[in-house]
Design an enzyme around this catalytic site. Structure first.
Site, PDB file in Angstrom:
ATOM      1  N   PHE A 128       0.856  -1.189   0.000  1.00 58.87           N
ATOM      2  CA  PHE A 128       0.000   0.000   0.000  1.00 58.87           C
ATOM      3  C   PHE A 128       0.888   1.233   0.000  1.00 58.87           C
ATOM      4  O   PHE A 128       1.707   1.412   0.898  1.00 58.87           O
ATOM      5  CB  PHE A 128      -0.956   0.039   1.197  1.00 58.87           C
ATOM      6  CG  PHE A 128      -1.969   1.144   1.054  1.00 58.87           C
ATOM      7  CD1 PHE A 128      -3.148   0.939   0.343  1.00 58.87           C
ATOM      8  CD2 PHE A 128      -1.719   2.415   1.563  1.00 58.87           C
ATOM      9  CE1 PHE A 128      -4.069   1.971   0.166  1.00 58.87           C
ATOM     10  CE2 PHE A 128      -2.633   3.446   1.380  1.00 58.87           C
ATOM     11  CZ  PHE A 128      -3.808   3.220   0.686  1.00 58.87           C
ATOM     12  N   ASP A 215       9.212   2.728   1.928  1.00 59.76           N
ATOM     13  CA  ASP A 215       8.026   3.436   2.404  1.00 59.76           C
ATOM     14  C   ASP A 215       7.881   3.129   3.900  1.00 59.76           C
ATOM     15  O   ASP A 215       7.455   2.040   4.292  1.00 59.76           O
ATOM     16  CB  ASP A 215       6.807   2.942   1.609  1.00 59.76           C
ATOM     17  CG  ASP A 215       5.506   3.574   2.089  1.00 59.76           C
ATOM     18  OD1 ASP A 215       5.470   4.068   3.224  1.00 59.76           O
ATOM     19  OD2 ASP A 215       4.514   3.541   1.328  1.00 59.76           O
ATOM     20  N   LYS A 244       2.216  10.111   8.285  1.00 57.16           N
ATOM     21  CA  LYS A 244       1.486   9.620   9.463  1.00 57.16           C
ATOM     22  C   LYS A 244       1.979  10.254  10.772  1.00 57.16           C
ATOM     23  O   LYS A 244       1.733  11.420  11.008  1.00 57.16           O
ATOM     24  CB  LYS A 244       1.548   8.100   9.493  1.00 57.16           C
ATOM     25  CG  LYS A 244       0.691   7.474   8.362  1.00 57.16           C
ATOM     26  CD  LYS A 244       0.267   6.076   8.678  1.00 57.16           C
ATOM     27  CE  LYS A 244      -0.526   5.419   7.578  1.00 57.16           C
ATOM     28  NZ  LYS A 244      -1.947   5.508   7.725  1.00 57.16           N
TER      29      LYS A 244
HETATM   30  N1  PLP Z   1       2.212   4.202   2.507  1.00 55.63           N
HETATM   31  C1  PLP Z   1       1.836   3.445   3.532  1.00 55.63           C
HETATM   32  C2  PLP Z   1       2.720   2.309   3.982  1.00 55.63           C
HETATM   33  C3  PLP Z   1       0.636   3.684   4.195  1.00 55.63           C
HETATM   34  O1  PLP Z   1       0.263   2.901   5.213  1.00 55.63           O
HETATM   35  C4  PLP Z   1      -0.168   4.758   3.754  1.00 55.63           C
HETATM   36  C5  PLP Z   1      -1.476   5.027   4.397  1.00 55.63           C
HETATM   37  O2  PLP Z   1      -2.096   4.178   4.982  1.00 55.63           O
HETATM   38  C6  PLP Z   1       0.262   5.525   2.678  1.00 55.63           C
HETATM   39  C7  PLP Z   1       1.463   5.232   2.084  1.00 55.63           C
HETATM   40  C8  PLP Z   1      -0.562   6.679   2.156  1.00 55.63           C
HETATM   41  O3  PLP Z   1      -0.517   7.737   3.049  1.00 55.63           O
HETATM   42  P1  PLP Z   1      -1.593   8.930   2.947  1.00 55.63           P
HETATM   43  O4  PLP Z   1      -2.924   8.350   3.254  1.00 55.63           O
HETATM   44  O5  PLP Z   1      -1.113   9.938   3.970  1.00 55.63           O
HETATM   45  O6  PLP Z   1      -1.511   9.468   1.564  1.00 55.63           O
END
Ligand code: PLP
Length: 395
Positions: A128, A215, A244
Site C-alpha cells: 500500500f 516506504d 502519518k
Molecule cells: N504508505 C503506507 C505504507 C501507508 O500505510 C499509507 C497510508 O495508509 C500511505 C502510504 C498513504 O498515506 P496517505 O494516506 O497519507 O496518503
C-alpha cells in the site's frame, strides 16, 4: 438527511469529541481505548501537552509563508530527520501519497540519468503506497485500483519478500531504476519479510545501481522499536518516505534521500504549496523531541514484545488463530477466517481496532501506551476473539 460527503468511507457509527493519551470520548461520554491511533498517526496519543503547546504557540505566531522564502523550522526539522536517518536531504509534502510521489519522481530522474528511456519501479504484491494515480499503481490491490484505469506506466510487481523474483528481474530487465517497498507491510496484513530480505535488496540495488526506496509511512517514527524499521536490518536506503505520525495528526509527509539520489531534484523540479510550512514543521520537531525525551521507540519495542507474548499465550488454545506477529507496536493477529465484524464488536466494548487483508486484526496503539493500558487492551480484545471464533461462521 443524506450526507454531503462523498461515500469514500463507510464510517462507523461514532464520532469522538475529545481525547487524552490512548483514550477517546464520544458525545455521550463513552470512553474508548484507541489501539489504532488514527491508523498509526497519533504515536504520542491524543492531546499530548507538548504537541498542543507547539501547535498553539506557532499558530499564534506564524502558520504559513511559502517555500518562496526560507523557513527556519523546516531547515531545523530537515537537519534532525536526516541526522536520525543517516541520510542527506529531505523534501516536505503533506501526506504519505505525496511523499511516495516524490520518491517515484526521483526514481524516474535516476533512470533517465542512467540513459533509461522508460524507467521502471519494482513494487510488491499487497503493498500500500497511497491513492494518487502513481501511488495507486504502486499499491498491490486490484480492489483499490479497479475503475481507475488506465494506471501509470513504469511499474513491475514481485511477491513481497521474494528475493529470487527480484533476482530474476535483475537478470532479464534493463529498464529498472528503483525498488519501492514497505519494511513491514501494514495494510497488506502486517507482513514481515524474511530476516535478511532488506539486506539482500540493498546488495542487489548496489550491484544494479537501482535506488532502494523504503516506504516507512506506517513503520517509521519509532513504531517498530527503532526510529525507522530498516534500522533493524543495519542498512540505509537511498530514499525513505515518512508521513502519518511525523506530525501526530498535523498533515506532513517527507521524502528523504541519500547520496546521489539527494541531488536529483533541482529548482523547479518538484514543489508543494503547503509542504513544510512553519506550523507543521514546528509540530513535527516537537514530535521528534518527545519521542527522544520519553524514549518512545524503546517503549514501543518493550510494550510491543509484551503484547505479542500476551496475545500468543492468551489465544494459544484457539485453533482459529493462525498467528500473532509484528514488530514493536505494529501487531497483527491473523485468524483463519474473515473477521471484519470484530471492529464493531470491539467498538461496542470501548475498543478501537482495525481489520485488514480480510482476516488480520491490526493493532497500532500509541507509543505512549502504558503497561497497564496494554493489559487492558489484551483483556478487552481476547474475549471478543474467543467469542467470534466460537460462533458458527454459517450462522
Ligand atoms: N504508505 C503506507 C505504507 C501507508 O500505510 C499509507 C497510508 O495508509 C500511505 C502510504 C498513504 O498515506 P496517505 O494516506 O497519507 O496518503
Amino acid at each position: 438527511m443524506p450526507s454531503a460527503l462523498m461515500t469514500t468511507y463507510q464510517h462507523l457509527p461514532v464520532a469522538f469529541t475529545h481525547g487524552t493519551g490512548v483514550w477517546l470520548w464520544d458525545a455521550n461520554g463513552n470512553r474508548y481505548l484507541d489501539a489504532l491511533a488514527g491508523i498509526a498517526v497519533c504515536g504520542l496519543g491524543h492531546a499530548h501537552p507538548k504537541i498542543t503547546q507547539a501547535i498553539c504557540e506557532q499558530a499564534g505566531r506564524l502558520i504559513h509563508t511559502s517555500n518562496l522564502y526560507e523557513i527556519a523550522y523546516q531547515e531545523e526539522l530537515g537537519k534532525r530527520l536526516t541526522r536520525l536517518a543517516g541520510m542527506d536531504r529531505v523534501f516536505f509534502g503533506n501526506s504519505g501519497a505525496e511523499a511516495n510521489e516524490a520518491a517515484i519522481k526521483l526514481a524516474r530522474l535516476h533512470g533517465h540519468r542512467a540513459g533509461v528511456e522508460a524507467p521502471v519501479v519494482v513494487v510488491c504484491d499487497n503493498a500500500f503506497h497511497g491513492r494518487t494515480l502513481a501511488t495507486l499503481t504502486a499499491t498491490g490491490s486490484r480492489k483499490a485500483q479497479a475503475g481507475f484505469e488506465p494506471l501509470v506506466h513504469g511499474f513491475m510487481r514481485i511477491p513481497y519478500g521474494d528475493l529470487s523474483a527480484l533476482e530474476t528481474i535483475a537478470q532479464h530487465e534493463h529498464e529498472v531504476a528503483a525498488v519501492l517497498l514497505e519494511p513491514i507491510q501494514g495494510e497488506g496484513g502486517i507482513n514481515l519479510p524474511p530476516d535478511d530480505f532488506l539486506a539482500q535488496v540493498r546488495r542487489l540495488c548496489d550491484e544494479r545501481q537501482w535506488l532502494m526506496m523504503l516506504d516507512e509511512i506506517q513503520t517509521g517514527m519509532g513504531r517498530t522499536g527503532k526510529w525507522f524499521a530498516h534500522q533493524h536490518s543495519g542498512i540505509t536506503p537511498d530514499v525513505m518516505t515518512l508521513a502519518k505520525s511525523l506530525g501526530n495528526g498535523v498533515p506532513i509527509g517527507a521524502c528523504l534521500a541519500n547520496g546521489p539520489a539527494a541531488a536529483l531534484f533541482g529548482p523547479g523540479s518538484h514543489g508543494s504549496t503547503f509542504g513544510g510550512n512553519p506550523l507543521v514543521c514546528r509540530t513535527a520537531l516537537a514530535v521528534l523531541e518527545t519521542i527522544e525525551r520519553e524514549h518512545l521507540a524503546e517503549r514501543a519495542d518493550r510494550v510491543g514484545a509484551w503484547l505479542r507474548e500476551a496475545f500468543t499465550t492468551r489465544l494459544d488454545h484457539l485453533s482459529g488463530v493462525t498467528e500473532v506477529r509484528g514488530r514493536g507496536l505494529m501487531i497483527g493477529i491473523e485468524l483463519q477466517r474473515p473477521c471484519a465484524e470484530l471492529v464493531s464488536n470491539a467498538l461496542a466494548v470501548g475498543l478501537l481496532i482495525n481489520v485488514t487483508a480480510d482476516n488480520v486484526i491490526r493493532l497500532l496503539p500509541p507509543l505512549i501506551t502504558s503497561d497497564e493500558e496494554a493489559g487492558q487492551l489484551v483483556d478487552l480484545l481476547c474475549p471478543l476473539i474467543e467469542r467470534f471464533l466460537a460462533k458458527d461462521p454459517a450462522a
